[in-house]
Design an enzyme around this catalytic site. Structure first.
Site, PDB file in Angstrom:
ATOM      1  N   ASN A 164      13.055  47.207 -66.243  1.00  0.00           N
ATOM      2  CA  ASN A 164      14.380  47.750 -66.557  1.00  0.00           C
ATOM      3  C   ASN A 164      14.246  49.265 -66.662  1.00  0.00           C
ATOM      4  O   ASN A 164      13.701  49.778 -67.628  1.00  0.00           O
ATOM      5  CB  ASN A 164      14.869  47.158 -67.895  1.00  0.00           C
ATOM      6  CG  ASN A 164      16.211  47.746 -68.320  1.00  0.00           C
ATOM      7  OD1 ASN A 164      16.858  48.457 -67.542  1.00  0.00           O
ATOM      8  ND2 ASN A 164      16.625  47.459 -69.538  1.00  0.00           N
ATOM      9  N   LYS A 195      16.583  51.385 -66.992  1.00  0.00           N
ATOM     10  CA  LYS A 195      17.643  51.986 -67.825  1.00  0.00           C
ATOM     11  C   LYS A 195      18.220  53.206 -67.089  1.00  0.00           C
ATOM     12  O   LYS A 195      18.361  53.159 -65.873  1.00  0.00           O
ATOM     13  CB  LYS A 195      17.082  52.329 -69.210  1.00  0.00           C
ATOM     14  CG  LYS A 195      16.364  51.124 -69.847  1.00  0.00           C
ATOM     15  CD  LYS A 195      15.983  51.331 -71.273  1.00  0.00           C
ATOM     16  CE  LYS A 195      15.274  50.087 -71.805  1.00  0.00           C
ATOM     17  NZ  LYS A 195      14.945  50.139 -73.205  1.00  0.00           N
ATOM     18  N   HIS A 207      21.979  43.337 -72.902  1.00  0.00           N
ATOM     19  CA  HIS A 207      20.864  44.131 -73.430  1.00  0.00           C
ATOM     20  C   HIS A 207      21.292  44.765 -74.757  1.00  0.00           C
ATOM     21  O   HIS A 207      22.449  45.144 -74.922  1.00  0.00           O
ATOM     22  CB  HIS A 207      20.471  45.215 -72.416  1.00  0.00           C
ATOM     23  CG  HIS A 207      19.190  45.893 -72.779  1.00  0.00           C
ATOM     24  ND1 HIS A 207      19.117  46.857 -73.751  1.00  0.00           N
ATOM     25  CD2 HIS A 207      17.923  45.710 -72.326  1.00  0.00           C
ATOM     26  CE1 HIS A 207      17.857  47.250 -73.873  1.00  0.00           C
ATOM     27  NE2 HIS A 207      17.117  46.573 -73.027  1.00  0.00           N
ATOM     28  N   GLU A 263      20.955  47.580 -75.933  1.00  0.00           N
ATOM     29  CA  GLU A 263      21.584  48.906 -75.810  1.00  0.00           C
ATOM     30  C   GLU A 263      23.047  48.777 -75.396  1.00  0.00           C
ATOM     31  O   GLU A 263      23.883  49.587 -75.790  1.00  0.00           O
ATOM     32  CB  GLU A 263      20.772  49.760 -74.815  1.00  0.00           C
ATOM     33  CG  GLU A 263      19.462  50.209 -75.434  1.00  0.00           C
ATOM     34  CD  GLU A 263      18.308  50.373 -74.459  1.00  0.00           C
ATOM     35  OE1 GLU A 263      18.556  50.502 -73.242  1.00  0.00           O
ATOM     36  OE2 GLU A 263      17.152  50.359 -74.928  1.00  0.00           O
ATOM     37  N   GLU A 292      14.180  40.254 -76.868  1.00  0.00           N
ATOM     38  CA  GLU A 292      13.830  41.662 -77.041  1.00  0.00           C
ATOM     39  C   GLU A 292      14.173  42.084 -78.470  1.00  0.00           C
ATOM     40  O   GLU A 292      15.311  42.524 -78.735  1.00  0.00           O
ATOM     41  CB  GLU A 292      14.618  42.530 -76.061  1.00  0.00           C
ATOM     42  CG  GLU A 292      14.268  42.288 -74.612  1.00  0.00           C
ATOM     43  CD  GLU A 292      14.479  43.545 -73.773  1.00  0.00           C
ATOM     44  OE1 GLU A 292      13.512  44.042 -73.217  1.00  0.00           O
ATOM     45  OE2 GLU A 292      15.616  44.043 -73.711  1.00  0.00           O
ATOM     46  N   GLY A 352      11.117  50.440 -77.276  1.00  0.00           N
ATOM     47  CA  GLY A 352      10.875  51.881 -77.211  1.00  0.00           C
ATOM     48  C   GLY A 352      10.180  52.465 -78.425  1.00  0.00           C
ATOM     49  O   GLY A 352      10.166  53.684 -78.607  1.00  0.00           O
ATOM     50  N   SER A 375       8.276  47.272 -75.908  1.00  0.00           N
ATOM     51  CA  SER A 375       6.981  47.970 -75.945  1.00  0.00           C
ATOM     52  C   SER A 375       5.862  47.211 -75.238  1.00  0.00           C
ATOM     53  O   SER A 375       4.711  47.226 -75.687  1.00  0.00           O
ATOM     54  CB  SER A 375       6.590  48.312 -77.392  1.00  0.00           C
ATOM     55  OG  SER A 375       7.501  49.255 -77.927  1.00  0.00           O
TER      56      SER A 375
HETATM   57  P1  13P Z   1      10.460  49.316 -73.747  1.00  0.00           P
HETATM   58  O1  13P Z   1       9.508  48.516 -72.888  1.00  0.00           O
HETATM   59  O2  13P Z   1      10.521  50.754 -73.366  1.00  0.00           O
HETATM   60  O3  13P Z   1      10.201  49.091 -75.201  1.00  0.00           O
HETATM   61  O4  13P Z   1      11.927  48.757 -73.439  1.00  0.00           O
HETATM   62  C1  13P Z   1      12.155  47.394 -73.492  1.00  0.00           C
HETATM   63  C2  13P Z   1      13.483  47.104 -72.923  1.00  0.00           C
HETATM   64  O5  13P Z   1      14.500  47.433 -73.513  1.00  0.00           O
HETATM   65  C3  13P Z   1      13.542  46.426 -71.618  1.00  0.00           C
HETATM   66  O6  13P Z   1      14.813  45.942 -71.353  1.00  0.00           O
END
Ligand code: 13P
Length: 256
Positions: free
Chosen positions: A11, A13, A94, A96, A165, A171, A211
């Site tokens: 992903n 983003k 997601h 976010e 997640e 992150g 992560s």
């Molecule tokens: P990270 O791997 O950067 O923690 O992000 C995970 C994520 O949100 C994947 O959709």
């Protein structure tokens, strides 16, 4: 032995560009993996990416999909359009999108229904935040997200994925330990039995995200109920992402 084919999804983003597309795709050309591998770039790059994919097994995913079919919905992209562009799967819900764009479980339900209607594989993202975990509400939150986003969908001849997640792991560099992730995935599978039935729950792949790195991927992937990974930051480094995919492929081969 796992009967579910592992899946690794990148992903990106709101990151990436033509340079990243070229280097990422180049590292997959001519390689075979015993795993399904997809990259979800920003919408604008989907077509660019597609032209590079003739010589690789990579698939393209989208980071979102509209719950609407067509009409006066400025800024939206429909499942049919994504399908036409060559997309195979779409991320839905997601964290976010939930926290920054107000996406609800009901909206996730509608989006999943649209994706299924147009033969896209929906990847429903769920997860609790730090406060909810500390208050021991993880299972309650996950069950609610699963029930409200999935109950009533007809999966006859179709499939979907769930990505666990935990928000506290996204992150932050603080991935869930393989044990915590496995325990939670097992709970998710049990909840899926309640939402659908045993046979359906057994064929739904449950991915872990938060992560993930090339260093912790193996320990996560060998867990019984972890069927793949959803990778954010580490997928922006083509070498790291390739290593994660190679781990998944090797583990799948060894397990079979
Ligand atoms: P990270 O791997 O950067 O923690 O992000 C995970 C994520 O949100 C994947 O959709």
């Amino acid at each position: 032995m796992k009967t579910r084919k592992p899946m690794i999804i990148a992903n990106w983003k709101l990151n990436g560009g033509l340079d990243l597309i070229c280097t990422s795709v180049a590292s997959f050309i001519g390689k075979h993996f015993d795993a399904q591998i997809a990259i979800c770039p920003p919408y604008i790059y989907i077509r660019d990416m597609m032209t590079f994919l003739q010589y690789s097994e990579l698939q393209i995913g989208s980071q979102n999909v509209s719950k609407y079919e067509s009409g006066a919905y400025t800024g939206e992209t429909s499942a049919q359009m994504l399908k036409e562009a060559g997309v195979s799967l779409c991320l839905i819900g997601h964290s976010e999108r939930r926290t920054m764009f107000g996406e609800t479980n009901q909206a996730c339900f509608n989006k999943i229904a649209r994706a299924l209607q147009h033969e896209l594989l929906p990847v429903l993202c769920i997860g609790e935040n730090r406060e909810e975990r500390e208050q021991k509400k993880t299972q309650e939150i996950l069950r609610q997200q699963l029930t409200e986003s999935l109950k009533g969908l007809d999966l006859t001849g179709k499939n979907l994925c769930v990505a666990y997640e935990p928000i506290w792991a996204i992150g932050t560099g603080l991935a869930a330990t393989p044990e915590v992730a496995q325990e939670t995935h097992q709970f998710i599978r049990e909840a899926l039995v309640d939402v659908f039935d045993l046979i359906t729950a057994q064929r739904i792949r449950i991915l872990y995200g938060g992560s993930v790195t090339k260093n912790n991927a193996q320990d996560l992937l060998i867990q019984k109920d972890i069927d793949g990974l959803l990778v954010g930051g580490a997928s922006l480094d083509p070498g790291h992402f390739l290593t994660i995919c190679e781990h998944a492929s090797r583990i799948a081969k060894e397990e079979n």
